[in-house]
Design an enzyme around this catalytic site. Sequence first.
Site, mmCIF file in Angstrom:
data_model
loop_
_atom_site.group_PDB
_atom_site.id
_atom_site.type_symbol
_atom_site.label_atom_id
_atom_site.label_comp_id
_atom_site.label_asym_id
_atom_site.label_seq_id
_atom_site.Cartn_x
_atom_site.Cartn_y
_atom_site.Cartn_z
ATOM 1 C CB SER A 171 -0.813 -0.250 1.339
ATOM 2 O OG SER A 171 -1.675 -0.994 1.205
ATOM 3 C CD GLU A 254 -1.056 -4.699 8.885
ATOM 4 O OE1 GLU A 254 0.061 -5.626 8.758
ATOM 5 O OE2 GLU A 254 -1.361 -4.397 7.542
HETATM 6 C C1 FAD Z 1 -6.553 -3.311 1.329
HETATM 7 C C2 FAD Z 1 -4.993 -4.084 1.420
HETATM 8 C C3 FAD Z 1 -3.826 -3.427 1.742
HETATM 9 C C4 FAD Z 1 -2.735 -4.384 1.929
HETATM 10 N N1 FAD Z 1 -1.594 -3.678 2.290
HETATM 11 C C5 FAD Z 1 -0.485 -4.561 2.402
HETATM 12 C C6 FAD Z 1 0.791 -3.620 2.604
HETATM 13 O O1 FAD Z 1 0.791 -2.657 2.598
HETATM 14 N N2 FAD Z 1 1.820 -4.474 2.525
HETATM 15 C C7 FAD Z 1 1.684 -5.805 2.384
HETATM 16 O O2 FAD Z 1 2.847 -6.499 2.527
HETATM 17 N N3 FAD Z 1 0.519 -6.407 2.241
HETATM 18 C C8 FAD Z 1 -0.688 -5.808 1.864
HETATM 19 N N4 FAD Z 1 -1.839 -6.540 1.899
HETATM 20 C C9 FAD Z 1 -1.727 -7.822 1.530
HETATM 21 C C10 FAD Z 1 -2.541 -8.813 2.682
HETATM 22 O O3 FAD Z 1 -1.561 -8.621 3.709
HETATM 23 C C11 FAD Z 1 -2.450 -10.211 1.810
HETATM 24 O O4 FAD Z 1 -3.706 -9.782 1.046
HETATM 25 C C12 FAD Z 1 -3.597 -11.084 2.751
HETATM 26 O O5 FAD Z 1 -2.519 -11.607 3.973
HETATM 27 C C13 FAD Z 1 -3.873 -12.385 2.322
HETATM 28 O O6 FAD Z 1 -3.032 -13.103 1.407
HETATM 29 P P1 FAD Z 1 -3.014 -13.394 -0.121
HETATM 30 O O7 FAD Z 1 -3.720 -12.048 -0.822
HETATM 31 O O8 FAD Z 1 -2.131 -13.995 -0.465
HETATM 32 O O9 FAD Z 1 -4.438 -14.508 0.050
HETATM 33 P P2 FAD Z 1 -4.004 -16.035 0.137
HETATM 34 O O10 FAD Z 1 -3.151 -16.271 1.402
HETATM 35 O O11 FAD Z 1 -3.852 -16.721 -0.875
HETATM 36 O O12 FAD Z 1 -5.549 -16.432 0.666
HETATM 37 C C14 FAD Z 1 -6.653 -16.619 -0.181
HETATM 38 C C15 FAD Z 1 -7.943 -16.995 0.816
HETATM 39 O O13 FAD Z 1 -7.697 -18.307 1.524
HETATM 40 C C16 FAD Z 1 -7.728 -18.372 2.687
HETATM 41 N N5 FAD Z 1 -6.917 -19.045 3.372
HETATM 42 C C17 FAD Z 1 -5.422 -19.026 3.280
HETATM 43 N N6 FAD Z 1 -4.761 -19.986 4.206
HETATM 44 C C18 FAD Z 1 -5.589 -20.310 4.927
HETATM 45 C C19 FAD Z 1 -5.681 -21.172 6.143
HETATM 46 N N7 FAD Z 1 -4.545 -21.742 6.661
HETATM 47 N N8 FAD Z 1 -6.690 -21.303 6.819
HETATM 48 C C20 FAD Z 1 -7.950 -20.850 6.319
HETATM 49 N N9 FAD Z 1 -8.032 -20.029 5.194
HETATM 50 C C21 FAD Z 1 -6.894 -19.818 4.619
HETATM 51 C C22 FAD Z 1 -7.449 -16.802 3.098
HETATM 52 O O14 FAD Z 1 -8.292 -16.563 4.242
HETATM 53 C C23 FAD Z 1 -8.104 -16.241 1.611
HETATM 54 O O15 FAD Z 1 -9.686 -16.165 1.908
HETATM 55 C C24 FAD Z 1 -2.987 -5.833 1.700
HETATM 56 C C25 FAD Z 1 -4.160 -6.230 1.586
HETATM 57 C C26 FAD Z 1 -5.372 -5.633 1.236
HETATM 58 C C27 FAD Z 1 -6.597 -5.953 0.870
#
Ligand code: FAD
Length: 404
Positions: A171, A254
């Site tokens: 972000s 956070e």
């Molecule tokens: C508005 C916004 C701002 C952000 N800002 C930043 C930032 O500044 N810096 C940064 O580094 N990141 C940032 N992020 C990233 C954010 O931290 C990740 O999107 C988040 O951690 C989820 O990871 P992913 O998108 O890879 O989803 P995935 O890990 O691929 O997950 C996909 C789905 O599977 C589910 N899932 C995954 N593993 C499990 C489990 N073990 N048990 C149950 N369910 C599971 C998840 O809950 C989700 O519904 C931001 C995200 C958003 C939406």
Amino acid sequence: MADPETFRTELRAWLEQHAPASLAGSGGGELEGIWGGRKAVWSNPDAKRWLDACAERGFTAPEWPRPYGGGGLSREEAKVLRQELAQRRMPPPLIGFGLTMIGPVLLQFGTEAQKREHLPKICRGEIRWCQGYSEPGAGSDLAGLQTRAVLVTGGPEGDHYLVNGQKVWTSYADQADWMFCLVRTDPEARKQEGITFLLFDMESPGVSVKPIALISGSSPFCETFLSDVRVPVANVVGKVNGGWTVAKALLAHERTMIADAFGGASGGGRTRGLAARAREAVGVAADGALADASLRHRIAQAEMDTRAFVLTTQRARDAARAGHAPGPESSMFKIYGTELNQRRMELQVSIAGPQALGWEGPGFDEAELDLTRQWLRSRGNTIEGGTSEIQLNIIAKRVLGLPD
Ligand SMILES: Cc1cc2nc3c(=O)[nH]c(=O)nc-3n(C[C@H](O)[C@H](O)[C@H](O)COP(=O)(O)OP(=O)(O)OC[C@H]3O[C@@H](n4cnc5c(N)ncnc54)[C@H](O)[C@@H]3O)c2cc1C
């Protein structure tokens, strides 16, 4: 410590002189507010004056120690400050990841040199920070991150790390000055044990940033590419290969920050005006009550839930200020706050009806367009900082003690 009421009297006189009237009532929303940084654009010069005046008094970080740019206020004094700002509906003088995430982590894990270098700049709003955690293959499974940092010793540039990899969903990376970043320093170790927490200037050679457009029409997200970025060893926070501990502490801050945005002083304002808008939209019955009974029920429920949540988070915040760093309760607050906010946004959209479905062009005013975008943005709250499913896993394990 001064008597809080003496402090209140002095503070009121100070605010009388320094709180610009043009800012009162602004800056409550998550995407508004004063972020500062080298690239800040001051569309209202009063915002800069407000920041500078508050920074000089340490009011941007009221409870941080004075030598690091904070106000050195006691819990009671800081509470008085929050109350007085809320009463005048003044926005916080500064927001951002410096104050809410990396600052508290440096206070806990930083060297004295790191604290003296970074904290005063955070307090003055000179440096804006971004978070380099997520990677294309490492979101929920954050410990699976692959960005590599290799130690290079000797040579004219001194000992440093050479960092290569990609971060995603960073972000505001395009507006930030420095990044706090997780990198892999030992690829052979168990995945949580080979990670190090590093700080670097975004203007370092080898850092490039590409914005990603969002469903809400804005583009605060970026992909961040790191190619042979040199980071001095002095920029390691905590222990080499011990970054997971620092990373988890930062995540607790956070999640508290995200929950605070929906349950703190600003969260408390989020149901303001709902009843009035609903009266305008559906009218009132003969007894003066809102004509739509189900809408009346939803508004009352949202108001009660919001007030209960504000009080609960305030209690937890007071406990945190008494020296308890946020623990797994930050996960509970994060889930509840973000889901409550989504319900409030749905409610606002129901009240606005078709006027909440505007995108661009004539027929919609600024407030209506903003509502549509905020509603869409609220979907991301249950993902950022760790998804709701991941928070539920943490609660199951660390609060309820359930087996894996
Ligand atoms: C508005 C916004 C701002 C952000 N800002 C930043 C930032 O500044 N810096 C940064 O580094 N990141 C940032 N992020 C990233 C954010 O931290 C990740 O999107 C988040 O951690 C989820 O990871 P992913 O998108 O890879 O989803 P995935 O890990 O691929 O997950 C996909 C789905 O599977 C589910 N899932 C995954 N593993 C499990 C489990 N073990 N048990 C149950 N369910 C599971 C998840 O809950 C989700 O519904 C931001 C995200 C958003 C939406």
